[in-house]
Design an enzyme around this catalytic site. Structure first.
Site, PDB file in Angstrom:
ATOM      1  CD  GLU A   1       0.486 -13.742   1.359  1.00 42.02           C
ATOM      2  OE1 GLU A   1      -0.178 -13.143   0.502  1.00 42.02           O
ATOM      3  OE2 GLU A   1       1.737 -13.639   1.450  1.00 42.02           O
TER       4      GLU A   1
ATOM      5  CB  SER B   1       4.627  -4.588  -6.868  1.00 43.76           C
ATOM      6  OG  SER B   1       4.096  -3.812  -5.808  1.00 43.76           O
TER       7      SER B   1
ATOM      8  N   GLY C   1       8.330  10.700  -5.238  1.00 45.86           N
ATOM      9  CA  GLY C   1       6.979  10.204  -5.542  1.00 45.86           C
ATOM     10  C   GLY C   1       6.196  10.033  -4.247  1.00 45.86           C
TER      11      GLY C   1
ATOM     12  CB  ILE D   1       7.083   5.512  -1.226  1.00 46.81           C
ATOM     13  CG1 ILE D   1       6.041   4.452  -1.580  1.00 46.81           C
ATOM     14  CG2 ILE D   1       7.986   5.050  -0.086  1.00 46.81           C
ATOM     15  CD1 ILE D   1       6.594   3.082  -1.891  1.00 46.81           C
TER      16      ILE D   1
ATOM     17  CG  MET E   1       2.077  -0.684  -9.362  1.00 47.34           C
ATOM     18  SD  MET E   1       3.798  -0.979  -8.985  1.00 47.34           S
ATOM     19  CE  MET E   1       4.208  -2.255 -10.163  1.00 47.34           C
ATOM     20  CG  LEU E   2      -2.961   3.590  -7.020  1.00 51.40           C
ATOM     21  CD1 LEU E   2      -3.913   4.593  -7.636  1.00 51.40           C
ATOM     22  CD2 LEU E   2      -2.193   4.214  -5.862  1.00 51.40           C
TER      23      LEU E   2
ATOM     24  CG  HIS F   1      -8.036   2.874  -4.809  1.00 55.99           C
ATOM     25  ND1 HIS F   1      -6.998   3.302  -4.024  1.00 55.99           N
ATOM     26  CD2 HIS F   1      -8.076   3.714  -5.869  1.00 55.99           C
ATOM     27  CE1 HIS F   1      -6.444   4.359  -4.584  1.00 55.99           C
ATOM     28  NE2 HIS F   1      -7.082   4.632  -5.708  1.00 55.99           N
TER      29      HIS F   1
ATOM     30  CG  HIS G   1     -21.220  27.358   5.572  1.00 56.75           C
ATOM     31  ND1 HIS G   1     -20.026  27.758   5.018  1.00 56.75           N
ATOM     32  CD2 HIS G   1     -21.439  28.163   6.639  1.00 56.75           C
ATOM     33  CE1 HIS G   1     -19.554  28.790   5.720  1.00 56.75           C
ATOM     34  NE2 HIS G   1     -20.385  29.046   6.710  1.00 56.75           N
TER      35      HIS G   1
HETATM   36  P1  FAD Z   1       0.136  -7.093  -2.843  1.00 55.19           P
HETATM   37  O1  FAD Z   1      -0.556  -6.284  -1.834  1.00 55.19           O
HETATM   38  O2  FAD Z   1       1.568  -6.829  -3.095  1.00 55.19           O
HETATM   39  O3  FAD Z   1      -0.051  -8.606  -2.385  1.00 55.19           O
HETATM   40  C1  FAD Z   1       0.553  -9.666  -3.032  1.00 55.19           C
HETATM   41  C2  FAD Z   1       0.651 -10.834  -2.060  1.00 55.19           C
HETATM   42  O4  FAD Z   1       1.002 -11.981  -2.780  1.00 55.19           O
HETATM   43  C3  FAD Z   1       1.728 -10.651  -0.996  1.00 55.19           C
HETATM   44  O5  FAD Z   1       1.187 -10.879   0.274  1.00 55.19           O
HETATM   45  C4  FAD Z   1       2.762 -11.725  -1.346  1.00 55.19           C
HETATM   46  O6  FAD Z   1       3.398 -12.274  -0.205  1.00 55.19           O
HETATM   47  C5  FAD Z   1       1.897 -12.763  -2.012  1.00 55.19           C
HETATM   48  N1  FAD Z   1       2.623 -13.641  -2.946  1.00 55.19           N
HETATM   49  C6  FAD Z   1       3.461 -13.283  -3.955  1.00 55.19           C
HETATM   50  N2  FAD Z   1       3.873 -14.359  -4.638  1.00 55.19           N
HETATM   51  C7  FAD Z   1       3.279 -15.421  -4.052  1.00 55.19           C
HETATM   52  C8  FAD Z   1       3.291 -16.820  -4.301  1.00 55.19           C
HETATM   53  N3  FAD Z   1       3.977 -17.334  -5.340  1.00 55.19           N
HETATM   54  N4  FAD Z   1       2.585 -17.634  -3.489  1.00 55.19           N
HETATM   55  C9  FAD Z   1       1.867 -17.121  -2.454  1.00 55.19           C
HETATM   56  N5  FAD Z   1       1.806 -15.821  -2.171  1.00 55.19           N
HETATM   57  C10 FAD Z   1       2.495 -14.993  -2.959  1.00 55.19           C
HETATM   58  N6  FAD Z   1      -1.905   2.034  -2.341  1.00 55.19           N
HETATM   59  C11 FAD Z   1      -3.010   2.776  -2.121  1.00 55.19           C
HETATM   60  O7  FAD Z   1      -3.980   2.668  -2.875  1.00 55.19           O
HETATM   61  N7  FAD Z   1      -3.074   3.649  -1.066  1.00 55.19           N
HETATM   62  C12 FAD Z   1      -2.047   3.824  -0.214  1.00 55.19           C
HETATM   63  O8  FAD Z   1      -2.135   4.614   0.721  1.00 55.19           O
HETATM   64  C13 FAD Z   1      -0.865   3.070  -0.433  1.00 55.19           C
HETATM   65  N8  FAD Z   1       0.195   3.206   0.387  1.00 55.19           N
HETATM   66  C14 FAD Z   1       1.314   2.459   0.169  1.00 55.19           C
HETATM   67  C15 FAD Z   1       2.411   2.648   1.003  1.00 55.19           C
HETATM   68  C16 FAD Z   1       3.561   1.923   0.807  1.00 55.19           C
HETATM   69  C17 FAD Z   1       4.744   2.142   1.720  1.00 55.19           C
HETATM   70  C18 FAD Z   1       3.619   0.955  -0.239  1.00 55.19           C
HETATM   71  C19 FAD Z   1       4.841   0.113  -0.434  1.00 55.19           C
HETATM   72  C20 FAD Z   1       2.542   0.761  -1.074  1.00 55.19           C
HETATM   73  C21 FAD Z   1       1.376   1.519  -0.884  1.00 55.19           C
HETATM   74  N9  FAD Z   1       0.269   1.385  -1.733  1.00 55.19           N
HETATM   75  C22 FAD Z   1      -0.841   2.163  -1.517  1.00 55.19           C
HETATM   76  C23 FAD Z   1       0.269   0.442  -2.853  1.00 55.19           C
HETATM   77  C24 FAD Z   1      -0.498  -0.841  -2.457  1.00 55.19           C
HETATM   78  O9  FAD Z   1       0.090  -1.407  -1.321  1.00 55.19           O
HETATM   79  C25 FAD Z   1      -0.493  -1.830  -3.605  1.00 55.19           C
HETATM   80  O10 FAD Z   1      -0.969  -1.219  -4.779  1.00 55.19           O
HETATM   81  C26 FAD Z   1      -1.370  -3.034  -3.285  1.00 55.19           C
HETATM   82  O11 FAD Z   1      -0.939  -3.684  -2.122  1.00 55.19           O
HETATM   83  C27 FAD Z   1      -1.392  -4.026  -4.457  1.00 55.19           C
HETATM   84  O12 FAD Z   1      -2.201  -5.087  -4.128  1.00 55.19           O
HETATM   85  P2  FAD Z   1      -1.994  -6.529  -4.782  1.00 55.19           P
HETATM   86  O13 FAD Z   1      -3.097  -7.365  -4.217  1.00 55.19           O
HETATM   87  O14 FAD Z   1      -1.860  -6.412  -6.242  1.00 55.19           O
HETATM   88  O15 FAD Z   1      -0.578  -7.044  -4.264  1.00 55.19           O
HETATM   89  P1  NAI Z   2       6.502   6.599  -7.579  1.00 58.86           P
HETATM   90  O1  NAI Z   2       6.426   6.077  -8.949  1.00 58.86           O
HETATM   91  O2  NAI Z   2       5.326   7.244  -6.957  1.00 58.86           O
HETATM   92  O3  NAI Z   2       7.670   7.668  -7.455  1.00 58.86           O
HETATM   93  C1  NAI Z   2       8.967   7.379  -7.825  1.00 58.86           C
HETATM   94  C2  NAI Z   2       9.685   8.687  -8.034  1.00 58.86           C
HETATM   95  O4  NAI Z   2      11.053   8.418  -8.181  1.00 58.86           O
HETATM   96  C3  NAI Z   2       9.224   9.439  -9.281  1.00 58.86           C
HETATM   97  O5  NAI Z   2       8.990  10.780  -8.948  1.00 58.86           O
HETATM   98  C4  NAI Z   2      10.391   9.262 -10.226  1.00 58.86           C
HETATM   99  O6  NAI Z   2      10.533  10.326 -11.145  1.00 58.86           O
HETATM  100  C5  NAI Z   2      11.546   9.198  -9.248  1.00 58.86           C
HETATM  101  N1  NAI Z   2      12.741   8.536  -9.763  1.00 58.86           N
HETATM  102  C6  NAI Z   2      12.808   7.455 -10.573  1.00 58.86           C
HETATM  103  N2  NAI Z   2      14.106   7.147 -10.823  1.00 58.86           N
HETATM  104  C7  NAI Z   2      14.854   8.047 -10.137  1.00 58.86           C
HETATM  105  C8  NAI Z   2      16.250   8.260  -9.990  1.00 58.86           C
HETATM  106  N3  NAI Z   2      17.126   7.482 -10.619  1.00 58.86           N
HETATM  107  N4  NAI Z   2      16.668   9.277  -9.206  1.00 58.86           N
HETATM  108  C9  NAI Z   2      15.770  10.078  -8.577  1.00 58.86           C
HETATM  109  N5  NAI Z   2      14.446   9.934  -8.694  1.00 58.86           N
HETATM  110  C10 NAI Z   2      13.988   8.922  -9.450  1.00 58.86           C
HETATM  111  O7  NAI Z   2       7.036   5.356  -6.721  1.00 58.86           O
HETATM  112  P2  NAI Z   2       7.115   5.139  -5.157  1.00 58.86           P
HETATM  113  O8  NAI Z   2       6.981   6.402  -4.424  1.00 58.86           O
HETATM  114  O9  NAI Z   2       8.317   4.295  -4.936  1.00 58.86           O
HETATM  115  O10 NAI Z   2       5.819   4.261  -4.891  1.00 58.86           O
HETATM  116  C11 NAI Z   2       5.649   3.001  -5.560  1.00 58.86           C
HETATM  117  C12 NAI Z   2       4.214   2.721  -5.820  1.00 58.86           C
HETATM  118  O11 NAI Z   2       3.505   2.529  -4.615  1.00 58.86           O
HETATM  119  C13 NAI Z   2       3.562   3.840  -6.587  1.00 58.86           C
HETATM  120  O12 NAI Z   2       3.226   3.357  -7.863  1.00 58.86           O
HETATM  121  C14 NAI Z   2       2.344   4.191  -5.832  1.00 58.86           C
HETATM  122  O13 NAI Z   2       1.216   4.092  -6.650  1.00 58.86           O
HETATM  123  C15 NAI Z   2       2.247   3.172  -4.695  1.00 58.86           C
HETATM  124  N6  NAI Z   2       1.993   3.918  -3.463  1.00 58.86           N
HETATM  125  C16 NAI Z   2       0.806   4.564  -3.339  1.00 58.86           C
HETATM  126  C17 NAI Z   2       0.551   5.348  -2.249  1.00 58.86           C
HETATM  127  C18 NAI Z   2      -0.742   6.071  -2.170  1.00 58.86           C
HETATM  128  O14 NAI Z   2      -1.644   5.755  -2.931  1.00 58.86           O
HETATM  129  N7  NAI Z   2      -0.879   7.053  -1.302  1.00 58.86           N
HETATM  130  C19 NAI Z   2       1.518   5.505  -1.167  1.00 58.86           C
HETATM  131  C20 NAI Z   2       2.755   4.813  -1.427  1.00 58.86           C
HETATM  132  C21 NAI Z   2       2.950   4.040  -2.522  1.00 58.86           C
END
Ligand code: FAD
Ligand code: NAI
Length: 468
Positions: free
Chosen positions: A33, A147, A184, A186, A320-321, A323, A446
């Site tokens: 990491e 990502s 979306g 976020i 991109m989740l 779970h 209930h």
């Molecule tokens: P990541 O969690 O992105 O982890 C990748 C790791 O790899 C990072 O720590 C990075 O530093 C490391 N890395 C990258 N390249 C290298 C390298 N070359 N060498 C060493 N380390 C490296 N998803 C949900 O399901 N529920 C939610 O409520 C939710 N809320 C979110 C809220 C926000 C604001 C954001 C931004 C995302 C949210 N997500 C949520 C999405 C979720 O965070 C991602 O889908 C998830 O973290 C993806 O897991 P991952 O293991 O693929 O990658």
């Molecule tokens: P998102 O894909 O959920 O939403 C992006 C939104 O931006 C869409 O509604 C899209 O139509 C809009 N959009 C795209 N281009 C645009 C433009 N030029 N002008 C205006 N609107 C535009 O992406 P978001 O919210 O950035 O989240 C990124 C990822 O992180 C998602 O894939 C999501 O799965 C994950 N995430 C999951 C959470 C959860 O599970 N509760 C919480 C936060 C993030």
């Protein structure tokens, strides 16, 4: 040189779960990491801090807006201490990250801090922060590099006022007016946090509805509820420019009638999606193919074109989740150890943690129509539940879509209190290929919000809901 059965690059929910499962299956495992804390996006700048702020701001909102109706009076003014709220969030994050470190130690997984890059298909260089490079040998490698936020080509993210989710999770002041580009997950979760704390919030969405990948009925209800909470929306609106002049941000866009609108704000959150991250990985060094969207290409076993290298989570195709990444982490570990695991991607639930929460699994109505599947619908409003009236959470509904002939549940879409947890029942039911009648015949305690699931199932089965 240290030798491993498996090396995992990236410690997010995909990577650290893969490492644990590999260790459980008896493989000598290393995890690499680049940051000093484990847990990736989800734990450090994603799921966990955003939920901590959603919960804190929800408490504040309740204290200001709802305590009085419950007969609770607070002498004096209720105030937000943003610094303390952020400190609490940071401590939740660090406890959670420390928990992952504990799990690595418990499972005897070697943790390397540094950027992992392929030297060749079985050797990984680890460039440490102090400039040193160490090389390890791994028979198998799992890429889990996650990502990063995406941006629009004409927007300059100064990370101070024109920001991504990462900065929005650590603001030092409550914005006066936050413009959110992208309606979306976020944008809506973090938009609601700052709206509750007192900011004016305007969401600009390119498509004709918010949360456009979910069932359209959920988009409509969520927008209605958020509007009641004071969030403003411009849908079908195309942002053309974002310009900063001092502390002011000027956003210009074409609205649904192609008329130019101008919005002034002090903060602009860009939340238009995320993109796979492979910088520094040197995928080429091992001959691993990356597709035109920057994702690592994998087959149905999550194996890349190089036979001993796998990839999971946000860096590969699919939702991109966290779970989803976790499921893929376990899946790949089991594949490597010769087992035959299975993931049903149709049954990965999606949740938006606004309040009311939004949760979904399976096919949306739009998808069923597009696929020409004949279906029936059962819908039940939350306001008809005793539990919802007791708590005052009367917005939302549960909607069940079932096959017209066989009654098999094809999709469940819900918005309301605690639907993030309620959706698990739908996942279990669909995993066992339940019919709507199966759910309708099960006893639900209930008074609970879960009764809405039973009632919607009754509604889908010959329109038999009892309480509407
Ligand atoms: P990541 O969690 O992105 O982890 C990748 C790791 O790899 C990072 O720590 C990075 O530093 C490391 N890395 C990258 N390249 C290298 C390298 N070359 N060498 C060493 N380390 C490296 N998803 C949900 O399901 N529920 C939610 O409520 C939710 N809320 C979110 C809220 C926000 C604001 C954001 C931004 C995302 C949210 N997500 C949520 C999405 C979720 O965070 C991602 O889908 C998830 O973290 C993806 O897991 P991952 O293991 O693929 O990658
Ligand atoms: P998102 O894909 O959920 O939403 C992006 C939104 O931006 C869409 O509604 C899209 O139509 C809009 N959009 C795209 N281009 C645009 C433009 N030029 N002008 C205006 N609107 C535009 O992406 P978001 O919210 O950035 O989240 C990124 C990822 O992180 C998602 O894939 C999501 O799965 C994950 N995430 C999951 C959470 C959860 O599970 N509760 C919480 C936060 C993030």
């Amino acid at each position: 040189m240290s030798k491993y059965d498996v090396a995992v690059i990236g410690s997010g929910p995909g990577g650290y779960v893969a490492a644990i499962r590999c260790a459980q299956l008896g493989m000598k495992t290393a995890i690499i990491e680049k940051y000093s804390t484990l847990g990736g996006t989800c734990l450090n700048v994603g799921c966990i801090p955003s939920k901590a702020l959603l919960d804190s701001s929800h408490h504040y909102h309740d204290a200001v807006k709802h305590f009085e109706e419950h007969g609770i009076e607070i002498p004096g003014e209720v105030k937000v201490n943003l610094e303390k709220m952020m400190e609490r969030k940071s401590s939740v994050v660090s406890q959670t990250c420390d928990g992952v470190k504990f799990l690595m130690d418990k499972n005897k997984i070697d943790v390397f801090e540094g950027v992992g890059s392929f030297k060749d298909k079985t050797h990984i260089n680890i460039e440490k922060n102090d400039g040193e490079t160490e090389t390890i040998e791994a028979a198998k490698t799992i890429i889990a590099t996650g990502s990063k936020p995406a941006n629009l080509p004409f927007i300059e993210l100064d990370k101070e006022r024109v920001i991504t989710s990462t900065e929005a999770l650590k603001l030092k002041e409550i914005p006066k007016h936050m413009v959110v580009i992208g309606g979306g997950v976020i944008g809506l979760e973090l938009g609601q946090v700052y709206r509750r704390l007192g900011a004016e919030v305007t969401v600009v969405e390119f498509l004709d509805r918010i949360i456009p990948t979910m069932d359209a009925a959920l988009s409509k209800e969520l927008q209605k509820v958020l509007k009641k909470q004071g969030v403003k929306f411009h849908t079908s609106t195309k942002v053309k420019s974002v310009e900063r002049k001092g502390d002011e941000i000027i956003i210009k866009a074409d609205d649904k009638k192609d008329k130019e609108i101008e919005i002034k704000a002090d903060y602009c959150l860009v939340s238009v999606g995320r993109k796979p991250f492979t910088d520094g990985l040197n995928a080429d060094g091992a001959g691993v193919k990356v597709d035109d969207k920057g994702r690592i290409e994998v087959n149905e076993h999550l194996q890349t074109n190089v036979d001993n290298i796998y990839a999971i989570g946000d860096v590969v195709k699919g939702a991109m989740l966290a779970h989803k990444a976790e499921e893929e982490g376990s899946f790949v570990a089991e594949i490597i150890s010769g087992q035959k695991p299975h993931i049903d991607y149709n049954l990965i639930p999606g949740v938006v943690y606004t309040w009311p929460e939004v949760a979904s699994v399976g096919k949306t109505e739009e998808q069923l129509k597009e696929d020409g599947v004949k279906y029936k619908e059962g819908k039940f409003p939350m306001r008809a539940l005793g539990r919802s009236r007791a708590s005052g959470d009367t917005d939302g509904f549960v909607k069940i879509l079932a096959d017209e002939k066989t009654d098999e549940v094809l999709g469940v879409h819900m918005i309301g209190a605690r639907t993030a947890d309620l959706i698990a029942e739908a996942v279990v039911a669909m995993e066992y290929r339940a019919s709507a009648e199966d759910i309708a015949r099960m006893s639900h305690a209930h008074p609970t919000y879960a009764e809405a699931v039973k009632e919607a199932a009754l509604a889908a089965t010959d329109n038999r809901a009892l309480h509407v």
